[in-house]
Design a protein around this motif. Structure first.
Motif, PDB file in Angstrom:
ATOM      1  N   LEU A   1       0.839  -1.333  -0.068  1.00 24.67           N
ATOM      2  CA  LEU A   1       0.122  -0.100   0.057  1.00 24.67           C
ATOM      3  C   LEU A   1       0.860   1.171   0.183  1.00 24.67           C
ATOM      4  O   LEU A   1       1.703   1.507   0.844  1.00 24.67           O
ATOM      5  CB  LEU A   1      -0.922   0.076   1.194  1.00 24.67           C
ATOM      6  CG  LEU A   1      -1.806  -1.187   1.458  1.00 24.67           C
ATOM      7  CD1 LEU A   1      -3.010  -0.979   2.571  1.00 24.67           C
ATOM      8  CD2 LEU A   1      -2.366  -1.776   0.202  1.00 24.67           C
TER       9      LEU A   1
ATOM     10  N   ASP B   1       6.562   4.088   3.309  1.00 28.45           N
ATOM     11  CA  ASP B   1       6.066   3.254   2.387  1.00 28.45           C
ATOM     12  C   ASP B   1       7.289   2.789   1.529  1.00 28.45           C
ATOM     13  O   ASP B   1       7.094   1.541   0.823  1.00 28.45           O
ATOM     14  CB  ASP B   1       5.049   3.684   1.557  1.00 28.45           C
ATOM     15  CG  ASP B   1       3.710   4.237   2.357  1.00 28.45           C
ATOM     16  OD1 ASP B   1       3.709   3.787   3.521  1.00 28.45           O
ATOM     17  OD2 ASP B   1       2.839   4.688   1.727  1.00 28.45           O
TER      18      ASP B   1
ATOM     19  N   LEU C   1      -4.534   4.851  -3.163  1.00 29.41           N
ATOM     20  CA  LEU C   1      -5.886   5.261  -3.191  1.00 29.41           C
ATOM     21  C   LEU C   1      -5.654   6.995  -3.230  1.00 29.41           C
ATOM     22  O   LEU C   1      -4.784   7.463  -2.466  1.00 29.41           O
ATOM     23  CB  LEU C   1      -6.752   5.032  -2.118  1.00 29.41           C
ATOM     24  CG  LEU C   1      -8.072   5.588  -2.057  1.00 29.41           C
ATOM     25  CD1 LEU C   1      -9.032   4.651  -1.252  1.00 29.41           C
ATOM     26  CD2 LEU C   1      -8.285   7.056  -1.292  1.00 29.41           C
TER      27      LEU C   1
ATOM     28  N   ALA D   1       1.285   7.381   7.489  1.00 28.06           N
ATOM     29  CA  ALA D   1       1.525   8.268   6.610  1.00 28.06           C
ATOM     30  C   ALA D   1       1.773   9.671   7.394  1.00 28.06           C
ATOM     31  O   ALA D   1       1.299  10.104   8.126  1.00 28.06           O
ATOM     32  CB  ALA D   1       0.207   8.492   5.868  1.00 28.06           C
TER      33      ALA D   1
ATOM     34  N   ALA E   1      -1.436   6.425  11.456  1.00 29.64           N
ATOM     35  CA  ALA E   1      -0.968   5.166  11.906  1.00 29.64           C
ATOM     36  C   ALA E   1      -2.159   3.978  12.087  1.00 29.64           C
ATOM     37  O   ALA E   1      -2.276   3.515  13.239  1.00 29.64           O
ATOM     38  CB  ALA E   1      -0.261   5.445  12.910  1.00 29.64           C
ATOM     39  N   GLN E   2      -3.116   3.955  11.239  1.00 30.37           N
ATOM     40  CA  GLN E   2      -4.432   3.238  11.167  1.00 30.37           C
ATOM     41  C   GLN E   2      -4.572   2.408  10.100  1.00 30.37           C
ATOM     42  O   GLN E   2      -5.174   1.053  10.421  1.00 30.37           O
ATOM     43  CB  GLN E   2      -5.661   4.034  11.376  1.00 30.37           C
ATOM     44  CG  GLN E   2      -5.526   5.094  12.506  1.00 30.37           C
ATOM     45  CD  GLN E   2      -7.045   5.607  12.883  1.00 30.37           C
ATOM     46  OE1 GLN E   2      -7.755   5.251  12.083  1.00 30.37           O
ATOM     47  NE2 GLN E   2      -7.053   6.725  13.369  1.00 30.37           N
ATOM     48  N   VAL E   3      -4.009   2.649   9.041  1.00 24.23           N
ATOM     49  CA  VAL E   3      -4.800   1.999   7.879  1.00 24.23           C
ATOM     50  C   VAL E   3      -4.214   0.397   7.721  1.00 24.23           C
ATOM     51  O   VAL E   3      -4.956  -0.283   7.409  1.00 24.23           O
ATOM     52  CB  VAL E   3      -4.440   2.656   6.510  1.00 24.23           C
ATOM     53  CG1 VAL E   3      -4.639   1.731   5.260  1.00 24.23           C
ATOM     54  CG2 VAL E   3      -5.207   4.110   6.356  1.00 24.23           C
TER      55      VAL E   3
END
Ligand SMILES: Cc1cc2nc3c(=O)[nH]c(=O)nc-3n(C[C@H](O)[C@H](O)[C@H](O)COP(=O)(O)OP(=O)(O)OC[C@H]3O[C@@H](n4cnc5c(N)ncnc54)[C@H](O)[C@@H]3O)c2cc1C
Ligand SMILES: Nc1ncnc2c1ncn2[C@@H]1O[C@H](COP(=O)(O)O)[C@@H](O)[C@H]1O
Lengths: 255, 325
Positions: free
Chosen positions: A6, A39, A62, A118, A124-126
């Motif tokens: 991601l 990432d 996304l 991010a 800090a959840q996805v």
């Protein structure tokens, strides 16, 4: 092994944040957009896993159309192809996770790797939310990763405060990457050329059939308060040190 | 109707990190509603008195052998069971490595919105909770509302004051009835990496060094000041990348975000990524030989001078002051 990575596009960390009064998003004109730094560790780790175990690395990203630049860069690092979930809407982590999980489900995977955070929204959840959506175990803030393809077991080291812990879990799983996991490679010129021809499938967010109402809503953005002008001491080091210690003791009362 | 706040805390052998008490004090301030503390692991019961002291009306201990070793999926499932029993309006987690791993997993399972790493949680005019959280590592602050029926917040350590209430917490027995053999991700070992080093995100004073320190062995000069002050040590990114100091020292947008009372930036130029990570400091003190270094614009106090002369003199002055006190 099929690995999904991601990738979020974020403002370069050198960006000075500017706000218009009343706005609930930052001013974006003139911003340089980059791959979220964490990432890059995620992408690098996926490429190394593929080099060892074979298979495929697919980028999932996304965001609006500008995100394609980050996607091409991930492809230039060596990812095989990409899926771009296209939207201009204001969303939150849960919406992003639902959408990315839906795509992951359709795509299939052995492993999903994300950044630990991010650096725009710092939520800090996805990663964890995608894991929950897909019913997968997770290990976050990973600084060392060992994947045993035969036994489909993972052993990962994750960073804690002043310590680290070793976590074991089965595959498939979600891993979130922390600095220190590896040293991301730079795309080479031939790979940049090759990346231009790699497949980027565009999927409109609204076509996924997931609820896109955000729950976490920004009501107001503010800048940190300005600090009062500094008291700067010059002159002999001993004198300056003495005066500083006095100021910290008597004026600020902090030592 | 859902009410009160469930504060999810980790403990070791009865010892609770200060952020646990900070969260309980904050929850108590946000009354009405019961404040319930939930804690896991061996020895959890030993934290009963201290949890009550800082604001827990009731406590839930999950101290059975299933909870002796952390499992993100196992613990998240357990929290959800406790939520079913307690029916809180909101949940608090510490924004630590532990809480940041668990909170989003719980939020996902509950179908609740999560605001991470909040520096403020307050009661809004409409009676719901709202929060303020730094974004871009502190370059800006977002005031957020969570629209889901239940809400989850993770709370940044070292921001909220603690307040003693001296209540005797009631023990609430809830058995999530989970089978630990179903837990998937399990912690099998913990490696202590720093020994005596104080944790940066919880430190009251930080002495931080940059490339101006010039060589790894020179960090001794800063260590001496840190020991005089009782401070934790930190650094800019390049010196951590060079291996002069451990990676865990790295402060900034891509490292730790800190909020001490005093931050000493020594031989650090003050790049925007570094400043982002220290903007929550109450006082910033800069020591740099270049009067035009950007760090002076972010500082409250500064000395323009050679750190190798200034820092030892400062350490000596600090020792004098502490001796007299
Ligand atoms: C994507 C990205 C992310 C980044 N994230 C971070 C981050 O999270 N944290 C971070 O810190 N950086 C980060 N950086 C790096 C950042 O841009 C700067 O390069 C870095 O902060 C500079 O480190 P420094 O201040 O130690 O070194 P320098 O900029 O080289 O500054 C050294 C300072 O020491 C002073 N000095 C030299 N000798 C002496 C002496 N004898 N006495 C006193 N002063 C002296 C000099 O005047 C100078 O100001 C990031 C960069 C990028 C591209
Ligand atoms: N819009 C997005 N597109 C792709 N990946 C994302 C997106 N948002 C978050 N992620 C992934 O999730 C990680 C954590 O993001 P966050 O939870 O927003 O801090 C990032 O490092 C990315 O790997």
């Amino acid at each position: 092994m099929k690995i999904l990575v991601l990738v979020k596009q974020v403002p370069d960390t050198a960006t000075k944040i500017r706000l218009n009064p009343g706005d609930t998003a930052i001013q974006t004109d003139g911003i340089k957009w980059v791959i979220n730094p964490y990432d890059e560790f995620a992408i690098e780790e996926c490429l190394r896993l593929k080099e060892k175990a074979g298979g495929e690395v697919v980028v999932l990203s996304l965001g609006p159309s500008r995100v394609e630049e980050a996607i091409r860069q991930a492809l230039a690092m060596g990812a095989d192809r990409a899926i771009h979930v296209m939207t201009d809407a204001v969303i939150d982590s849960q919406v992003a996770a639902r959408a990315l999980a839906k795509v992951a489900q359709e795509e299939g995977y052995d492993l999903i790797v994300t950044g630990k955070q991010a650096v725009d929204d710092d939520q800090a959840q996805v990663g964890a939310l995608v894991a929950v959506e897909l019913g997968l175990p997770q290990v976050t803030v990973v600084i060392e990763l060992n994947v045993d393809v035969e036994s489909r077991r993972i052993r990962a080291e994750r960073e804690l405060e002043g310590a680290s812990e070793i976590v074991e879990l089965p595959m498939p799983a979600v891993i979130t990457a922390q600095r220190g996991l590896n040293e991301p490679r730079y795309p080479t010129l031939p790979n940049i050329m090759k990346a231009k021809k790699k497949e980027v499938k565009s999927v409109p967010l609204d076509s996924l059939g997931v609820d896109t109402t955000p729950w976490v809503r920004v009501e107001e953005l503010t800048l940190p308060p300005e600090r009062p002008a500094a008291k700067i001491l010059t002159g002999e080091p001993e004198e300056a040190a003495k005066e500083l210690a006095r100021l910290l003791h008597e004026e600020a009362k902090v030592i | 109707m859902a009410s009160g706040i469930l504060v999810v805390i980790n403990q070791e052998g009865g010892r609770v990190r200060r952020v646990g008490f900070e969260m309980l004090s904050l929850a108590q301030k946000l009354a009405p509603g019961q404040v319930t503390a939930l804690t896991f692991g061996d020895g959890a019961e030993q934290s009963k008195d201290s949890l009550g002291q800082y604001g827990a009306d009731q406590v839930v201990f999950l101290s059975g052998s299933a909870y002796h070793h952390y499992s993100s999926d196992g613990f998240a499932d357990a929290v959800v069971k406790v939520v079913e029993g307690v029916d809180p309006e909101s949940l608090f987690f510490p924004a630590t490595a532990w809480g940041k791993d668990l909170a989003p997993r719980v939020a996902g399972l509950l179908g609740a919105g999560l605001a991470s790493d909040c520096t403020e949680v307050y009661r809004r005019d409409d009676g719901r909770l709202g929060a303020v959280r730094p974004i871009y590592a502190g370059k800006a602050f977002a005031r957020v509302a969570i629209d889901s029926p239940r809400q989850v917040y993770s709370i940044r350590p070292n921001i909220q004051p603690v307040a003693e209430t001296q209540r005797a917490a009631a023990v609430l027995a809830i058995d999530p009835g989970l089978d630990a053999s179903q837990f998937q991700a399990r912690v099998v070992a913990v490696k202590e990496s720093q020994g005596e080093q104080l944790e940066l995100t919880e430190a009251d004073i930080i002495v931080s060094g940059g490339r101006g320190v010039k060589a790894p062995e020179n960090f001794k000069v800063l260590e001496d000041l840190a020991s005089a002050l009782g401070a934790a040590m930190g650094s800019s990114r390049p010196v951590a990348d060079e291996g002069w100091v451990p990676h865990s020292y790295h402060i900034g947008q891509t490292g730790k975000v800190v909020s001490p009372t005093v931050y000493f930036a020594v031989g650090i130029s003050g790049a925007i990524q570094h400043l982002a990570g220290i903007s929550g400091s109450k006082y910033i003190v800069a020591i740099n030989s270049d009067p035009d270094a950007p760090i002076f614009k972010a500082a409250n106090y500064g000395i323009v001078g050679d750190l190798f002369k200034v820092v030892p003199a400062l350490a000596e002055e600090v020792r004098h002051i502490k001796q007299d006190a």
